[in-house]
Design a protein around this motif. Structure first.
Motif, short mmCIF file in Angstrom:
data_model
loop_
_atom_site.label_atom_id
_atom_site.label_comp_id
_atom_site.label_asym_id
_atom_site.label_seq_id
_atom_site.Cartn_x
_atom_site.Cartn_y
_atom_site.Cartn_z
N GLN A 403 0.84 -1.11 -0.04
CA GLN A 403 0.12 0.21 -0.04
C GLN A 403 0.78 1.13 0.07
O GLN A 403 1.94 1.35 0.60
CB GLN A 403 -0.92 -0.05 1.29
N SER A 404 0.29 2.28 -0.65
CA SER A 404 1.12 3.51 -0.57
C SER A 404 1.06 4.24 0.92
O SER A 404 -0.07 4.16 1.65
CB SER A 404 0.35 4.52 -1.60
N GLY A 405 1.97 4.95 1.21
CA GLY A 405 2.23 5.20 2.63
C GLY A 405 2.71 4.50 3.53
O GLY A 405 2.84 3.02 3.39
N LEU A 406 3.08 4.75 4.93
CA LEU A 406 3.82 4.04 5.74
C LEU A 406 2.71 3.69 6.91
O LEU A 406 2.76 2.81 7.51
CB LEU A 406 5.19 4.54 6.07
N MET A 407 2.47 4.96 7.46
CA MET A 407 1.56 4.75 8.75
C MET A 407 0.24 5.80 8.54
O MET A 407 0.27 6.77 7.52
CB MET A 407 2.50 5.20 9.92
N GLY A 408 -0.67 5.54 9.43
CA GLY A 408 -1.74 6.31 9.07
C GLY A 408 -2.84 5.72 8.54
O GLY A 408 -2.94 4.79 7.96
N PRO A 409 -4.11 6.25 8.76
CA PRO A 409 -5.49 5.64 8.04
C PRO A 409 -5.64 5.77 6.50
O PRO A 409 -6.52 5.24 5.92
CB PRO A 409 -6.46 6.30 8.88
N ASN A 410 -4.63 6.68 5.89
CA ASN A 410 -5.08 6.93 4.39
C ASN A 410 -4.21 6.06 3.45
O ASN A 410 -3.92 6.66 2.37
CB ASN A 410 -4.54 8.47 4.15
N MET A 411 -3.81 4.98 3.89
CA MET A 411 -3.10 4.00 2.72
C MET A 411 -3.90 3.55 1.82
O MET A 411 -5.00 3.17 2.06
CB MET A 411 -2.26 3.20 3.69
N ARG A 412 -3.43 3.35 0.66
CA ARG A 412 -4.28 2.81 -0.27
C ARG A 412 -3.48 1.62 -1.27
O ARG A 412 -2.55 1.72 -1.37
CB ARG A 412 -4.69 4.02 -1.64
N SER A 413 -4.25 0.83 -1.44
CA SER A 413 -3.65 -0.46 -2.37
C SER A 413 -3.72 0.06 -3.92
O SER A 413 -4.48 0.83 -4.22
CB SER A 413 -4.65 -1.59 -2.14
N PRO A 414 -2.85 -0.59 -4.54
CA PRO A 414 -2.56 -0.40 -6.10
C PRO A 414 -3.87 -0.68 -6.71
O PRO A 414 -4.28 -0.15 -7.73
CB PRO A 414 -1.42 -1.00 -6.45
N VAL A 415 -4.62 -1.85 -6.23
CA VAL A 415 -5.58 -2.18 -6.90
C VAL A 415 -6.40 -3.21 -6.01
O VAL A 415 -5.68 -3.84 -5.01
CB VAL A 415 -5.35 -3.27 -8.27
N ASP A 416 -7.73 -2.98 -5.79
CA ASP A 416 -8.66 -3.94 -4.86
C ASP A 416 -8.96 -5.22 -5.57
O ASP A 416 -9.55 -5.50 -6.62
CB ASP A 416 -9.85 -3.19 -4.63
N MET A 417 -7.99 -6.07 -4.84
CA MET A 417 -8.22 -7.83 -4.98
C MET A 417 -8.59 -8.46 -4.07
O MET A 417 -8.66 -9.62 -4.10
CB MET A 417 -6.98 -8.29 -5.95
N SER A 418 -9.13 -7.71 -2.87
CA SER A 418 -9.58 -8.46 -1.69
C SER A 418 -10.44 -9.55 -1.90
O SER A 418 -10.72 -10.59 -1.25
CB SER A 418 -9.81 -7.47 -0.50
N TYR A 419 -11.30 -9.09 -2.91
CA TYR A 419 -12.75 -9.83 -3.23
C TYR A 419 -12.29 -11.16 -3.85
O TYR A 419 -12.86 -12.37 -3.87
CB TYR A 419 -13.92 -9.44 -3.82
N LEU A 420 -10.84 -11.13 -4.51
CA LEU A 420 -10.42 -12.43 -5.27
C LEU A 420 -9.91 -13.43 -4.19
O LEU A 420 -9.75 -14.56 -4.45
CB LEU A 420 -9.40 -12.11 -6.40
N ALA A 421 -9.07 -12.93 -3.32
CA ALA A 421 -8.44 -13.75 -2.34
C ALA A 421 -9.53 -14.46 -1.31
O ALA A 421 -10.48 -14.03 -0.85
CB ALA A 421 -7.44 -12.79 -1.43
#
Length: 499
Positions: A403-421
């Motif tokens: 995910q982008s960022g190191l700490m805090g609540p605003n980190m984002r993933s490059p693409v959402d694939m959580s539903y595939l896992a």
């Protein structure tokens, strides 16, 4: 369906799979593409396969000299031994003819004379495989679309019943797509070449027509390197799979297995997501190393970290294992996202599973995979195909996503694939007691129960460690936790796990 009609192997790795067994013997095919797309390379591989099978082969060239053809073959380490090459190109004498004519004037050589020489070569050689290179020369000689179409139809009729499989090459030199020729041919193989703003040229193959047989539709990635052209067929998970026994794949760390409700399972995909440096790659590698130590084979595909650096880092954590291919070994495969094609990567994974017998596969990371597949929607579709394929073979797959960022609540993933896992393991960095610490938790597991706690994670020379649940902290996932008041239960233990 083809019934009992025999197939003619193409000699191009991967192409016969796309064609469900190869070309149908005795038919006429069009191979078209812009100059440099790989038409001649594919044609030569087809004829060399015929030589290996003991079939007479003929290459008729109307634009390129035999010497140029042999030089191109030599660049791949090939010889044209066993292939009869007939050269029907303008010679030096044509340069001293009518001064008003140029070498490229359509009336320089009569179409009927050229066609006659082609037919004479066929009668003399009696080939089982033939290549005519290229139709653009015949199109120029014909001067009209009607005459050109009639000539191609005559050639097609000539080959009927001769048991010869013919490849016509076309360089798309006409102003528009020649749909007439597409309608005449029994099959059409289109070669595409795209040059992105940065990086090497990308090539693809597409079967636009194949009479009498099914085939894998859509764009198939291809590469041309020394040794020839190779096709990487798009995965169709429904056509791949093998029976396997559902069983738990342990990590070798009791606390981690407890967090996952006993461990992860074969035939499932686990997503490990979090910021850089939070321990995702190490946890994924832990499963791969333990699989090898238990006598299985595991493979790690790494896009960012170098192979040597990864092995050294694992050794410093006490996770050393024999590196290589086969039972009891771990294979680390370093890939360059700028060089590897999406379907090429999928086929590398497939070979590791079907040929090398890998039962644990680590993809590190999704970010590098995304660089190889710039379109997010295409990435999700292909990743779904790849994970379904791996699940069908009983492979435990681990996909790392940074995910982008190191700490805090605003980190984002490059693409959402959580539903595939099938399972999602979340990693976080948080500040506590004047230090930056790591935390791990499981937020999803389809195949069974899992803990809903958050545990501290750390690494040292003895390996991977997980602490007790962080029940005394609130806001760990936000990065700046708050200490909760001490609570003592009936047993006398406080909720931190300390006495």
């Amino acid at each position: 369906m083809t019934g009992n009609r025999s197939r003619s192997a193409s000699g191009v790795p991967g192409l016969d799979e796309v064609l469900h067994g190869g070309l149908i013997a005795g038919q006429l095919y069009l191979v078209d593409g812009e100059p440099g797309a790989g038409k001649t390379t594919l044609a030569l591989q087809y004829l060399m396969q015929g030589v290996r099978e003991g079939e007479p082969c003929l290459y008729v060239t109307l634009g390129e000299t035999a010497a140029e053809l042999r030089a191109g073959a030599a660049s791949h380490g090939w010889t044209l031994d066993g292939i009869e090459v007939v050269e029907l190109v303008a010679g030096e004498s044509d340069l001293f003819g009518d001064a008003e004519l140029t070498m490229y004037h359509p009336s320089e050589v009569e179409l009927s004379e050229t066609t006659k020489r082609v037919l004479e070569a066929v009668e003399r050689c009696k080939p089982r495989r033939m290549v005519l290179d290229s139709l653009s020369e015949l199109r120029l000689l014909a001067q009209s679309s009607l005459r050109y179409r009639r000539q191609i139809l005559a050639l097609k009729q000539f080959f009927v019943g001769r048991g010869c499989t013919v490849l016509f090459l076309d360089d798309r030199s006409s102003d528009s797509v020649d749909t007439q020729l597409h309608s005449i041919a029994h099959g059409v193989i289109a070669l595409e070449r795209h040059v992105p703003p940065y990086g090497p040229a990308q090539r693809q193959l597409r079967i636009t027509k194949f009479r009498g047989s099914d085939f894998i539709s859509g764009q198939q990635d291809i590469v041309i390197r020394q040794g020839g052209l190779e096709v990487f067929p798009r995965l169709k998970p429904s056509q791949h799979g093998s029976p396997y026994q559902r069983e738990v794949v342990p990590s070798g760390i009791a606390a981690l297995d407890e967090l996952l409700g006993g461990g992860t399972d074969r035939g499932t995909a686990t997503l490990l997501v979090g910021p850089a440096g939070s321990g995702k790659s190490t946890i994924a590698s832990q499963y791969a190393v333990m699989a090898a130590k238990r006598g299985g084979h595991a493979v790690i595909f790494t896009f960012e970290e170098g192979r040597t650096l990864l092995l050294d880092r694992l050794a410093n954590l006490g996770l050393s294992v024999e590196e290589g291919v086969g039972p009891g070994k771990l294979h680390v495969r370093q890939l360059d996202a700028a060089e590897v094609l999406p379907s090429q990567f999928a086929n590398l994974v497939r070979r590791s599973v079907e040929i090398d017998g890998a039962r644990v596969v680590v993809i590190d990371s999704l970010n590098g995979y995304l660089n190889a597949m710039p379109e997010e929607r295409a990435l999700v579709v292909q990743l779904h195909e790849l994970l379904t394929y791996l699940n069908n073979h009983g492979v435990a797959t681990f996909v790392v996503a940074t995910q982008s960022g190191l700490m805090g609540p605003n980190m984002r993933s490059p693409v959402d694939m959580s539903y595939l896992a099938d399972a999602v393991v979340l990693f976080r960095m948080y500040e506590h007691a004047g230090a930056v610490r790591k935390a791990i938790s499981v937020i999803k597991k389809r195949s069974g129960r899992h803990e809903d706690t958050i545990r501290q994670l750390w690494f040292d020379g003895q390996g991977v460690h997980l602490g007790p649940p962080l029940v005394h902290l609130r806001g760990v996932l936000a990065g700046i936790p708050v200490e909760l008041p001490l609570y003592v239960g009936e047993s006398g233990d406080d909720r931190t796990g300390r006495r």
